[in-house]
Design an enzyme around this catalytic site. Structure first.
Site, PDB file in Angstrom:
ATOM      1  N   GLU A   2      16.267 -34.104   9.805  1.00 50.02           N
ATOM      2  CA  GLU A   2      15.144 -34.001  10.734  1.00 50.02           C
ATOM      3  C   GLU A   2      13.814 -33.879   9.994  1.00 50.02           C
ATOM      4  OE1 GLU A   2      16.326 -31.168  13.723  1.00 50.02           O
ATOM      5  OE2 GLU A   2      18.195 -32.239  14.090  1.00 50.02           O
ATOM      6  N   HIS A  32      28.406 -29.607  27.023  1.00 52.36           N
ATOM      7  CA  HIS A  32      27.664 -29.288  25.800  1.00 52.36           C
ATOM      8  C   HIS A  32      28.481 -28.345  24.939  1.00 52.36           C
ATOM      9  CE1 HIS A  32      24.131 -27.338  23.550  1.00 52.36           C
ATOM     10  NE2 HIS A  32      24.290 -28.559  23.078  1.00 52.36           N
ATOM     11  N   HIS A  37      24.772 -34.110  17.888  1.00 54.77           N
ATOM     12  CA  HIS A  37      23.484 -33.725  17.302  1.00 54.77           C
ATOM     13  C   HIS A  37      23.749 -33.022  15.971  1.00 54.77           C
ATOM     14  CE1 HIS A  37      20.309 -34.331  20.533  1.00 54.77           C
ATOM     15  NE2 HIS A  37      21.355 -35.070  20.856  1.00 54.77           N
ATOM     16  N   GLU A  43      22.150 -37.764  17.244  1.00 56.38           N
ATOM     17  CA  GLU A  43      20.755 -37.501  16.917  1.00 56.38           C
ATOM     18  C   GLU A  43      20.566 -37.987  15.477  1.00 56.38           C
ATOM     19  OE1 GLU A  43      17.845 -33.695  17.609  1.00 56.38           O
ATOM     20  OE2 GLU A  43      19.620 -33.423  16.390  1.00 56.38           O
ATOM     21  N   GLU A  98      12.570 -33.337  20.492  1.00 57.32           N
ATOM     22  CA  GLU A  98      12.462 -31.874  20.527  1.00 57.32           C
ATOM     23  C   GLU A  98      11.318 -31.373  19.645  1.00 57.32           C
ATOM     24  OE1 GLU A  98      16.307 -30.475  19.260  1.00 57.32           O
ATOM     25  OE2 GLU A  98      16.024 -31.119  17.193  1.00 57.32           O
TER      26      GLU A  98
HETATM   27  C1  NOJ Z   1      19.592 -29.032  18.601  1.00 61.42           C
HETATM   28  C2  NOJ Z   1      19.723 -30.246  19.448  1.00 61.42           C
HETATM   29  O1  NOJ Z   1      19.158 -31.360  18.822  1.00 61.42           O
HETATM   30  C3  NOJ Z   1      19.065 -29.954  20.776  1.00 61.42           C
HETATM   31  O2  NOJ Z   1      19.047 -31.108  21.577  1.00 61.42           O
HETATM   32  C4  NOJ Z   1      19.795 -28.831  21.439  1.00 61.42           C
HETATM   33  O3  NOJ Z   1      19.122 -28.501  22.634  1.00 61.42           O
HETATM   34  C5  NOJ Z   1      19.860 -27.586  20.541  1.00 61.42           C
HETATM   35  N1  NOJ Z   1      20.286 -27.941  19.238  1.00 61.42           N
HETATM   36  C6  NOJ Z   1      20.804 -26.525  21.082  1.00 61.42           C
HETATM   37  O4  NOJ Z   1      22.132 -26.959  21.002  1.00 61.42           O
HETATM   38 CA    CA Z   2      18.372 -31.430  16.448  1.00 55.00          CA
END
Ligand code: NOJ
Ligand code: CA
Length: 682
Positions: free
Chosen positions: A181, A382, A463, A482, A488
């Site tokens: 990231e 999730h 992710h 991701e 985010e």
């Molecule tokens: C990082 C993820 O990229 C994000 O989308 C998620 O909301 C948070 N972690 C919590 O799991």
């Molecule tokens: Ca992330």
């Protein structure tokens, strides 16, 4: 001198001539691409060291680049090789993707298979296989089964990529705490330190290259570091007791170099997918590409929380609101984060409290799944592991079975922790070993998840994943991930994503595969009022520019209510495609991508721009001849810009167009345009 002595001396001289190190390397094998543009030559030098080089239209593109390994439990595999055998074959097939950027993919290459052995008594063997396509090459090492090389512990792979000319490089650093990231660096190639792949290069003569890997299975992810002489060299992600531990026979992932005159050639290439094995799950029609909404952006804005309490987002009432919103607008999925036990307290630091079968007391999982079903909507599961990965593995079968029973057929997984802090515990209550997100153990973990999920007809969107190397071809339930700086960061990132970031993603991260970027933040505002450096039109364009078979409609329902014209495009845009083309663009500057909706006649265009306003003329030569189309254009309004109130200057207008017309789009700084092209009947 005695005659027999003289004969013996002459014989010895001949032997010396044959065995003595040659002054220069000898080309021992070569292979060209089907159209002859690319040629790979394989050399053995006087020390029996192996190297390859790549010629493009007869000119050197990659100069002599070494191949080999440093092992932990054995001598290096590096020199003293001789060529035992070589064979060649041609391959040409067209295969169909269950979902993707294009429906049909042509896989056409010439293959060279070479077998080498060491000249000493152990005769250790290694094969090198090259596949040469018209738009790039892939090669891998194969370790045949052999008693002298049975258990293989690889400390380092010595594969080099020596680019013949100076180049500009777009890259993110490897082995840094925040995993993938990062904002991209744009530097001279000579200034690359240690980079993740894919890395994108443009040489002085305008040749574009992307170096990456395909089919990363049971092996450590490859990074690229600059060797002392300026060449890029593989650097495997750490693991213990060695970076890679295997038994022969096995093959490494493919090392890939995609090559094109134009940036578009990188974006349109299917080389990575082609180097993966065909679908081994069979019929995956149970996965439907779709758009989804969810309890998500509010968590990143910190107006709601993952943890239970007065601001808990994953409540029954709040989720019903999202289900109603999805049903009213034709979105199939509703993601809910914070639905399960384990979020209270410091989950970043402790994933061991997560229970993936136990909803929080204020979340009626069964009731909500039934409610969603009654409205034709599906909850999306999730699984945030917080990096307690073995803990997750112990629960995942039961967790997928539970979701299966409830009609939840897609799950977002997460691995939030610093790089190198994945927690592996081979036996319950045993020692915890720290692993890397991109290491061999995680490459195996992700496949265990995919297999477990597939048994329950569940698709996975990971992710903080391992990098994408095209395994969606083999496991088409790996629908997205991701693996880059996503939206985010526009909520809380310091700095937020720059206007260049998404434009660079098109030519770097996206070359690996789909990304769950989560577009569509029409409020253009993050946490505590932080401005998002984007125009409104650009948020729409992202749905086309950044491919994923699941796309989040990421903003809050109340924000969409304020922007009905923009929202209309988000409702209309397709997520699965017959064809995709990059119409115009340059790495890190701008990108205009056209995609044809799967199984329909509509086309969509998404154009995104860096901070410099520009006009982009697009030739509509991809439309069907003889048809008229209504172009629904969503564009930056006059004076639009990525700062302040000008972000919201937006125009929605319609115009009739046909094949051969030129559609000129003006893109604001940090702006974009999104176009829907609907065939006009009659
Ligand atoms: C990082 C993820 O990229 C994000 O989308 C998620 O909301 C948070 N972690 C919590 O799991
Ligand atoms: Ca992330």
């Amino acid at each position: 001198m005695h005659r027999s002595t003289r004969i013996a001396m002459i014989a010895a001289l001949i032997a010396t001539l044959v065995l003595a190190p040659a002054a220069h390397a000898d080309t021992v094998a070569s292979v060209s691409s089907p159209d002859g543009t690319l040629k790979v030559e394989l050399d053995l030098n006087g020390e029996g060291r192996l190297a390859y080089r790549v010629l493009r239209e007869g000119k050197p593109l990659i100069v002599d680049s070494r191949l080999g390994f440093i092992l932990r439990n054995n001598r290096q595999l590096l020199r003293n090789f001789r060529l035992d055998a070589q064979s060649a074959r041609s391959f040409d097939e067209t295969w169909e993707q269950p979902w993707g950027e294009r429906r049909f993919v042509r896989n056409r290459y010439n293959e060279l298979r070479t077998g080498f052995s060491e000249k000493d008594h152990e005769r250790r063997r290694i094969d090198v296989v090259f596949r040469v396509f018209d738009d790039g090459i892939g090669f891998r090492y194969e370790f045949p089964q052999q008693p002298t090389l049975d258990a293989v512990e690889i400390v380092e792979e010595l594969t080099e990529f020596a680019i013949a000319q100076p180049a500009i490089a777009w890259w993110i650093p490897a082995l840094e705490w925040n995993r993938e990231e990062y904002l991209y660096n744009r530097t001279p190639l000579a200034e690359v330190g240690i980079a993740q792949t894919p890395i994108t290069l443009r040489t002085g003569d305008g040749t574009h290259l992307s170096i990456h890997e395909a089919a990363l299975i049971d092996y450590a992810g490859m990074n690229l570091m600059k060797g002392g002489d300026g060449r890029l060299r593989a650097s495997l992600t750490p693991g213990s007791p060695a970076n890679v531990v295997r038994r022969s026979p096995f093959a490494t992932p493919w090392r890939t170099i995609t090559i094109s005159d134009r940036a578009a050639g990188l974006v349109e290439s299917s080389l990575i997918l082609n180097l993966n094995e065909p679908n081994k799950l069979g019929d995956v029609s149970w996965f439907t590409p779709h758009k989804y909404v969810g309890v998500w952006w509010s968590l990143h804005l910190d107006t709601e929380t993952w943890a239970t309490g007065p601001r808990h987002g994953a409540t029954t009432a709040n989720t019903k609101r999202y289900i109603d919103f999805a049903a009213a607008n034709g979105f199939r999925g509703v993601l809910v984060e914070g639905w399960n036990a384990g979020w209270d307290g410091d989950w970043f630091a402790n994933g061991w409290d997560f229970d993936f079968r136990k909803p929080t007391p204020d979340y009626d999982l069964q009731g909500l799944a039934a409610y969603a079903k009654s409205k034709g909507v599906h909850l999306i599961g999730h699984h945030e592991t917080g990096c307690a990965v073995s803990h997750y593995e112990r629960q995942m079968d039961a967790a997928f079975a539970l979701f299966d029973k409830l009609g939840i057929d897609a799950v977002k997984t997460g691995y939030v922790c610093d790089a190198g802090q994945i927690e592996r515990q081979d036996v319950a209550d045993g020692p915890v070993i720290r692993e890397w997100h991109e290491g061999q153990w995680m490459s195996r973990h992700h496949l265990r998840v995919l297999e477990a999920a597939a048994k329950h007809h569940v698709a996975i969107n990971s992710h903080e994943p391992i990098k994408d190397t095209g395994l969606r071809r083999t496991w088409p339930n790996w629908i997205s991930r991701e693996g880059a700086r996503g939206q985010e960061f526009n909520a809380w990132g310091d700095p937020p994503n720059s206007p260049e970031h998404e434009v660079t993603l098109v030519y770097t991260r996206m070359l690996a595969g789909p990304m769950d970027y989560t577009p569509g933040i029409v409020s253009l505002t993050g946490k505590h009022g932080q401005e998002i450096g984007s125009t409104l039109a650009r948020q729409l364009a992202l749905y086309v520019a950044l491919y994923s078979p699941i796309q989040m409609v990421a903003d809050l329902p109340e924000h969409y209510a304020q922007h009905p014209d923009a929202f209309q495009f988000i409702k209309d845009v397709a997520v699965d495609w017959d064809e995709s083309r990059l119409l115009a663009g340059e790495v890190g500057e701008y990108a205009a991508i056209a995609r044809k909706a799967r199984g329909g006649g509509e086309w969509f265009i998404g154009a995104i721009n860096d901070r410099n306003p520009r006009e982009v003329p697009l030739k509509l030569d991809f439309l069907d001849a003889g048809k008229r189309y209504r172009a629904e254009i969503h564009r930056d309004g006059e004076g639009a810009d990525w700062h302040g109130a000008a972000r919201f200057r937006f125009v929605r207008e319609a115009r009739e167009v046909k094949r051969g017309d030129t559609l000129t789009l003006w893109l604001a700084g940090g702006g974009g345009a999104a176009v829907r092209l609907v065939p006009i009947e009659g």
